[in-house]
Each structure stands twice: as C-alpha cells, then as structure tokens.
Design a protein around this motif. Structure first.
Motif, PDB file in Angstrom:
ATOM      1  N   ALA A  30      14.371   4.833   3.603  1.00  0.00           N
ATOM      2  CA  ALA A  30      13.372   3.725   4.050  1.00  0.00           C
ATOM      3  C   ALA A  30      12.930   3.892   5.195  1.00  0.00           C
ATOM      4  O   ALA A  30      11.707   3.582   5.575  1.00  0.00           O
ATOM      5  N   GLN A  31      13.343   4.773   6.050  1.00  0.00           N
ATOM      6  CA  GLN A  31      12.907   4.963   7.458  1.00  0.00           C
ATOM      7  C   GLN A  31      11.544   6.200   7.304  1.00  0.00           C
ATOM      8  O   GLN A  31      10.776   6.078   8.178  1.00  0.00           O
ATOM      9  N   GLN A  32      11.615   6.728   6.169  1.00  0.00           N
ATOM     10  CA  GLN A  32      10.868   8.090   6.043  1.00  0.00           C
ATOM     11  C   GLN A  32       9.420   7.543   5.436  1.00  0.00           C
ATOM     12  O   GLN A  32       9.604   6.649   4.655  1.00  0.00           O
ATOM     13  N   PRO A  33       8.265   7.742   6.253  1.00  0.00           N
ATOM     14  CA  PRO A  33       7.078   7.245   5.724  1.00  0.00           C
ATOM     15  C   PRO A  33       6.848   7.821   4.263  1.00  0.00           C
ATOM     16  O   PRO A  33       7.251   9.075   4.179  1.00  0.00           O
ATOM     17  N   ALA A  34       6.054   7.233   3.539  1.00  0.00           N
ATOM     18  CA  ALA A  34       5.684   7.945   2.244  1.00  0.00           C
ATOM     19  C   ALA A  34       4.836   9.171   2.394  1.00  0.00           C
ATOM     20  O   ALA A  34       3.736   9.037   3.074  1.00  0.00           O
ATOM     21  N   GLN A  35       5.285  10.101   1.724  1.00  0.00           N
ATOM     22  CA  GLN A  35       4.554  11.454   1.981  1.00  0.00           C
ATOM     23  C   GLN A  35       3.404  11.728   0.968  1.00  0.00           C
ATOM     24  O   GLN A  35       2.518  12.415   1.042  1.00  0.00           O
ATOM     25  N   ASP A  36       3.577  10.857  -0.127  1.00  0.00           N
ATOM     26  CA  ASP A  36       2.559  11.020  -1.325  1.00  0.00           C
ATOM     27  C   ASP A  36       1.493  10.004  -0.998  1.00  0.00           C
ATOM     28  O   ASP A  36       2.088   8.681  -0.864  1.00  0.00           O
ATOM     29  N   ASP A  37       0.210  10.258  -1.267  1.00  0.00           N
ATOM     30  CA  ASP A  37      -0.858   9.226  -1.305  1.00  0.00           C
ATOM     31  C   ASP A  37      -0.666   8.198  -2.261  1.00  0.00           C
ATOM     32  O   ASP A  37      -1.108   7.055  -1.972  1.00  0.00           O
ATOM     33  N   MET A  38      -0.123   8.560  -3.408  1.00  0.00           N
ATOM     34  CA  MET A  38      -0.045   7.649  -4.573  1.00  0.00           C
ATOM     35  C   MET A  38       1.189   6.889  -4.687  1.00  0.00           C
ATOM     36  O   MET A  38       1.607   6.328  -5.758  1.00  0.00           O
ATOM     37  N   ALA A  39       1.929   6.821  -3.546  1.00  0.00           N
ATOM     38  CA  ALA A  39       3.065   6.180  -3.441  1.00  0.00           C
ATOM     39  C   ALA A  39       3.132   4.852  -3.684  1.00  0.00           C
ATOM     40  O   ALA A  39       2.212   4.300  -3.134  1.00  0.00           O
ATOM     41  N   VAL A  40       3.648   4.169  -4.286  1.00  0.00           N
ATOM     42  CA  VAL A  40       3.740   2.668  -4.650  1.00  0.00           C
ATOM     43  C   VAL A  40       4.786   1.997  -4.205  1.00  0.00           C
ATOM     44  O   VAL A  40       6.209   2.440  -4.565  1.00  0.00           O
ATOM     45  N   THR A  41       4.690   0.985  -3.368  1.00  0.00           N
ATOM     46  CA  THR A  41       5.909   0.279  -3.007  1.00  0.00           C
ATOM     47  C   THR A  41       6.485  -0.672  -4.188  1.00  0.00           C
ATOM     48  O   THR A  41       5.808  -1.150  -5.066  1.00  0.00           O
ATOM     49  N   GLU A  44       4.488  -3.686  -6.139  1.00  0.00           N
ATOM     50  CA  GLU A  44       2.798  -3.513  -5.912  1.00  0.00           C
ATOM     51  C   GLU A  44       2.359  -2.662  -7.360  1.00  0.00           C
ATOM     52  O   GLU A  44       3.079  -1.806  -7.614  1.00  0.00           O
ATOM     53  N   ILE A  45       1.386  -3.177  -7.750  1.00  0.00           N
ATOM     54  CA  ILE A  45       0.510  -2.633  -8.887  1.00  0.00           C
ATOM     55  C   ILE A  45      -0.517  -1.630  -8.402  1.00  0.00           C
ATOM     56  O   ILE A  45      -1.567  -2.186  -7.817  1.00  0.00           O
ATOM     57  N   PRO A  46      -0.659  -0.532  -8.849  1.00  0.00           N
ATOM     58  CA  PRO A  46      -1.661   0.432  -8.576  1.00  0.00           C
ATOM     59  C   PRO A  46      -3.112  -0.053  -8.998  1.00  0.00           C
ATOM     60  O   PRO A  46      -3.034  -0.456 -10.124  1.00  0.00           O
ATOM     61  N   GLN A  47      -4.077   0.071  -8.003  1.00  0.00           N
ATOM     62  CA  GLN A  47      -5.427  -0.372  -8.833  1.00  0.00           C
ATOM     63  C   GLN A  47      -6.381   1.160  -8.828  1.00  0.00           C
ATOM     64  O   GLN A  47      -6.429   1.769  -7.708  1.00  0.00           O
ATOM     65  N   PHE A  48      -6.956   1.425  -9.949  1.00  0.00           N
ATOM     66  CA  PHE A  48      -7.536   2.283 -10.139  1.00  0.00           C
ATOM     67  C   PHE A  48      -9.074   1.813 -10.861  1.00  0.00           C
ATOM     68  O   PHE A  48      -9.094   1.080 -11.404  1.00  0.00           O
ATOM     69  N   PRO A  49      -9.992   2.613 -10.170  1.00  0.00           N
ATOM     70  CA  PRO A  49     -11.519   2.032 -10.821  1.00  0.00           C
ATOM     71  C   PRO A  49     -11.335   2.421 -12.367  1.00  0.00           C
ATOM     72  O   PRO A  49     -11.021   3.279 -12.707  1.00  0.00           O
ATOM     73  N   ALA A  50     -12.365   1.532 -13.093  1.00  0.00           N
ATOM     74  CA  ALA A  50     -12.596   1.819 -14.546  1.00  0.00           C
ATOM     75  C   ALA A  50     -13.437   2.875 -14.639  1.00  0.00           C
ATOM     76  O   ALA A  50     -14.436   3.471 -14.068  1.00  0.00           O
ATOM     77  N   LEU A  51     -13.010   3.846 -15.713  1.00  0.00           N
ATOM     78  CA  LEU A  51     -13.914   4.941 -16.060  1.00  0.00           C
ATOM     79  C   LEU A  51     -14.867   4.567 -17.197  1.00  0.00           C
ATOM     80  O   LEU A  51     -14.390   3.722 -17.849  1.00  0.00           O
TER      81      LEU A  51
END
Length: 116
Positions: A30-41, A44-51
C-alpha cells in the motif's frame, strides 16, 4: 484436543505464513506508488476511448462481397432502395450492386461505428 503445529502432517510445497507477516506485506504494498500507468485501484473502472470500426480493423476498410443467385436478381433490383437505405443509414456501410459479378459489395468507411 488440538495437536501442536509440529505434529501436523503437511505437504512440502505448502507454507503457513503468520498473519503478522501477511499484514506487513499488505502495508508495504500500500505504501509503494503504482509503477504501472494502467494500474487500477479496487472499485475503479478503467475508461478507454471507443474505437471506430476502421481502427478495429487496423486502419484498413473491410470489404465483403455477397453473391446473388440468378433467381434473386430481379427481386433484388425491384427492392434495392428498401435494402440499401437501412444498410447506409443505420450501419453506415457503403453498398453497391455489381452487375458484372452479380454480387452485392459492402465496405466500411470512416463513418462506420461498429465492426463485425
């Protein structure tokens, strides 16, 4: 009566970790910051633009040719506007009848929303 931990038979692969060790690992994570840009708490639902359909096809237009049997040519010609209108308006596909090949040809464009 419960037997002491040393007398319990366990497989060699199994490890029993004390609860304090697991709590310590969770606190460190919990103390370590998320290293991955795509990390989701959690929650939380990830939001992606429609293709668009063109982007799903790798940037190229998809093309389909449907052969029309000889006994269906006259009815297709008579009802062409009724066939063409929903395909163009609702599916945003390009459509044409090729009399030389006796087939209906469909093609996606930049306006096509869905592929499939």
């Amino acid at each position: 009566q419960a037997r002491p931990m040393e007398e319990v038979d366990m497989m060699e692969e199994e490890q029993v970790l004390p609860a304090a060790h697991l709590e310590q690992q969770a606190a460190m994570a919990a103390q370590q910051p998320a290293q991955d840009d795509m990390a989701v708490t959690p929650g939380e639902i990830p939001q992606f633009p429609a293709l668009s359909a063109q982007e799903m096809a790798g940037g190229e237009n998809e093309y389909r040719r449907i052969r029309v049997p000889p006994h269906r040519l006259t009815p297709l010609r008579q009802q062409w506007n009724h066939v063409m209108q929903p395909v163009v308006e609702h599916l945003q596909l390009q459509i044409r009848f090729n009399p030389k090949l006796k087939s209906v040809e469909l093609k996606t464009s930049e306006h096509t929303r869905e592929s499939g």
